[in-house]
Scaffold this motif. Structure first.
Motif: not given
Ligand SMILES: Cc1cc2nc3c(=O)[nH]c(=O)nc-3n(C[C@H](O)[C@H](O)[C@H](O)COP(=O)(O)OP(=O)(O)OC[C@H]3O[C@@H](n4cnc5c(N)ncnc54)[C@H](O)[C@@H]3O)c2cc1C
Length: 673
Positions: A54-55, A58, A92, A94, A413, A434, A440, A444-445
């Motif tokens: 998560t995060g 990204q 979210v 990821s 990010y 995130t 966010r 997004r990824q």
């Protein structure tokens, strides 16, 4: 002894940050030297055998979109792939992949070896060399043994090695991670030169041997059926199968009791460490002491690779004495017969206060000196790699006298990470999440290439192949969404906007992205014509803008630069056929844009508001100390940090909205005077 040749960029440290920095500088045509104390540490994963999460996922997609290496490497070295939070909204989602650690290391060595203009060398740096011209400009580095290596810019990416001290129970010894040597001399010299060093720490669990595990007692965690590559170059392509599973199990009260009884024998609870640890990566002793009522804690068994039997116990880092580790781990279901191949330990190390850096990651103290990675107070391979890429690009651009590249919080990010570090600072190892990214939904990824590949291409980092794939996607998405497609009669799939004018724009009204050279093709599909126009119309201007009506579609920092190597004419073929394998991702983009239209539009309005505040540049000579109406705390914080924009000022803790209002009045008064 002095090295005769001068390097453009010297990178100290070949971890995740240093490797990205060196590759970026070399790809921008710079003669680059990458130094490490041991080859084994090249892109080494001393802790979790995975990339993303998560995060973090990204960040990896953004590094890839800009032309970095991490996404390509994990697509080659993954053994399992998953999209986390798939059941939730796309903001979210990821990606996370289990990595074969050894293969990842080897793939990075291959990439470094294949990169022209990059030299990798094993040597320990013990001090900085300052330039002969001015004591606050870097001039290179000094190696153990006294050898001086001149360089025009230096990136420090020393990770967890600076004054590294490993702890198991009440024993401690100077060491880097995984038994590699610590870097001691350099830390002392950085302190002597007045750099704000502080002590952080992190920890890792024991490793156990796979044949000694009872898998039938645990829950298998297989990878996804459909594997989504990290790299946009591999998007829609086959990159291999899941080749390993992770396994889930839990601790239990019996184990917690053993930990609680021996907690005084751990390094932190025995008072043997001084470093500050990560809040989001707790050791088992932290979990037992902070959540005494919890019956069990979840943990995952993660294979470290295909050519090793070692398994990583995620969530169980510890510095318990070895004998207690043996007993404790065997209380866990599935680990009853576990054979430990390496004991858990904690490590403390020196890192700098990132508030001492500019948003470009250059030191405020010594010009030409950049910092990246764990040494900036972050934790994680992905956070390190993202900083490394930006520091490498900016070290290279500095040697050409070009403005630094600083993506902002509304673009990436990476922008959130760097802005948090250099504006808010951090009192513990910083991990991206995130929840840290207020925008966010648009960061997004799945759309990092649409957000960043143009900048990566204009910087000279992202390849033409990458750029054209991203542009083909953009056109197809905009056409599908019914944007007014501008057609120059050469087929339907054309540019979405048209430039109506090119004109000089004063600095003050320049959006912060001035540092990111973004372009859109004019109706003739090449940049020549608008650039010539810019040339004629605004020879003296600092910046020229490409406008569609009043909408700024593209900028160039200065006409002169329009001819320098850093800007490449865009070989934009108007008709960009969409590769078959990208149809899926275009459809997904269109679906997201339609399904979340209201939310996305609202977020885009918030982004505009944010950019307005960011575009309000704050002169670096403002005398905050004598500014009436500003509270004392704000005067002190603003004077110490000297934020680049009103937006950045508003994010400094201790600066209130009332203080920002005072600043706006002062700025307006100054502009009128
Ligand atoms: C025990 C441990 C547990 C961790 N746990 C986690 C975790 O749970 N989650 C997480 O996200 N991250 C964790 N990490 C952090 C993660 O490993 C780092 O974030 C990441 O490796 C940082 O990358 P980097 O490039 O900044 O530095 P590193 O990967 O540490 O590389 C530093 C490089 O600098 C070189 N170097 C240092 N000093 C000198 C010198 N004087 N001269 C020449 N070369 C030098 C070294 O040889 C090495 O090549 C952990 C790290 C350790 C050690």
């Amino acid at each position: 002894m002095r090295y005769m040749d001068i390097f453009d960029v010297i990178v100290v440290g070949a971890g995740h940050a240093g490797c990205e920095a060196a590759l970026a500088a070399a790809r921008l045509g710079k003669r680059t030297l990458l130094l490490t104390m041991q080859i084994e540490s090249v892109a080494m994963m001393p802790c979790n055998p995975s990339i993303g999460g998560t995060g973090k996922g990204q960040l990896v997609k953004e590094i890839d979109a800009l032309g970095g290496e991490m996404g390509l490497l994990i697509d080659r070295a993954f053994i399992q792939s998953k999209m986390l939070n798939r059941s939730k909204g796309p903001a979210v989602h990821s990606p996370r992949a289990q990595a074969d650690k050894q293969r990842y290391h080897e793939e990075m060595l291959r990439a470094l070896g294949a990169q022209g203009g990059l030299e990798l060398r094993c040597a320990e740096v013990v001090d900085l060399l300052l330039s002969n011209d001015s004591v606050d400009t870097v001039g290179g580095v000094v190696l153990q043994g006294g050898e001086e290596v001149p360089g025009r810019a230096v990136v420090l990416a020393t990770g967890t090695y600076l004054n590294g001290l490993v702890h198991i129970s009440d024993r401690a010894w100077p060491s880097g991670p995984s038994g590699l040597r610590a870097s001691v001399g350099f830390a002392e010299n950085l302190k002597r030169r007045g750099f704000p060093l502080r002590r952080f720490k992190t920890g890792t669990p024991a490793r156990v041997l796979a044949p000694s595990l009872r898998y039938e007692e645990m829950t298998e965690q297989p990878g996804d059926d459909v594997i989504e590559p990290f790299s946009y170059i591999n998007e829609g392509k086959y990159i291999g199968e899941n080749r390993a599973s992770c396994w889930m199990t839990y601790t239990n009260p019996e184990g917690h009791k053993i930990v609680a009884e021996n907690i005084g024998r751990t390094a932190p609870y025995g008072g043997h460490t001084t470093g500050t640890g990560p809040r989001y990566c707790l050791s088992i002793e932290d979990k037992v002491s902070r959540f005494p009522d919890r019956e069990r804690h979840q943990l995952f068994l993660e294979p470290e690779g295909l050519s090793t039997e070692e398994v990583y116990i995620q969530g169980m880092s510890t510095s318990l004495p070895e004998d207690i580790q043996e007993v404790f781990y065997r209380t866990i279901k599935g680990l009853e017969d576990a054979v430990i191949s390496r004991y858990g330990y904690s490590i403390e190390y020196d890192c700098i206060d990132p508030l001492s850096l500019l948003p470009s990651l250059e030191s405020k103290k010594i010009r030409g000196l950049f910092f990246a990675g764990q040494v900036n107070g972050t934790s994680g391979y992905e956070e390190a790699a993202a900083q490394g890429l930006v520091a490498g690009v900016n070290a290279a651009r500095l040697t050409d006298g070009l403005a630094p590249y600083v993506p902002d919080r509304s673009e990436a990010y990476i922008g959130v990470l760097i802005d948090d570090l250099t504006t808010k600072g951090t009192e513990e190892p910083y991990r991206i999440m995130t929840s840290r990214a207020e925008f966010r939904l648009v960061l997004r990824q799945d759309n990092a290439d649409l957000r960043l590949t143009r900048a990566g291409y204009a910087l000279g980092l992202a390849s033409e192949e990458r750029f054209l794939r991203a542009e083909a996607k953009r056109r197809a998405i905009e056409a599908a969404l019914g944007y007014t497609v501008y057609s120059n009669g050469q087929g339907a799939n054309a540019c979405a906007v048209r430039l109506s004018s090119v004109r000089a724009i004063p600095d003050s009204s320049l959006p912060k992205t001035r540092n990111s050279l973004a372009f859109l093709p004019s109706e003739t599909g090449s940049l020549e014509e608008p650039r010539m126009k810019a040339e004629q119309e605004s020879a003296t201007a600092q910046t020229v803008g490409f406008f569609n009506g009043n909408e700024l579609c593209g900028i160039a920092a200065a006409p002169a630069e329009a001819h320098s190597a850093s800007i490449r004419p865009l070989p934009v073929a108007i008709d960009l056929p969409l590769p078959e394998e990208l149809k899926g991702s275009v459809a997904r983009q269109v679906e997201i844009e339609r399904k979340y239209k209201g939310y996305i539009e609202k977020q885009r309005r918030q982004v505009e508001k944010f950019r307005k505040l960011e575009s309000k540049r704050l002169p670096q000579d403002l005398d905050y100390g004598s500014m009436d109406g500003l509270r004392l705390e704000a005067r002190q914080k603003l004077s110490a940090q000297r934020p680049a924009s009103l937006g950045a000022a508003s994010r400094i803790s201790g600066v209130s909205p009332a203080d920002i209002a005072v600043l706006m009045v002062q700025l307006a008064r100054r502009e009128r005077s």
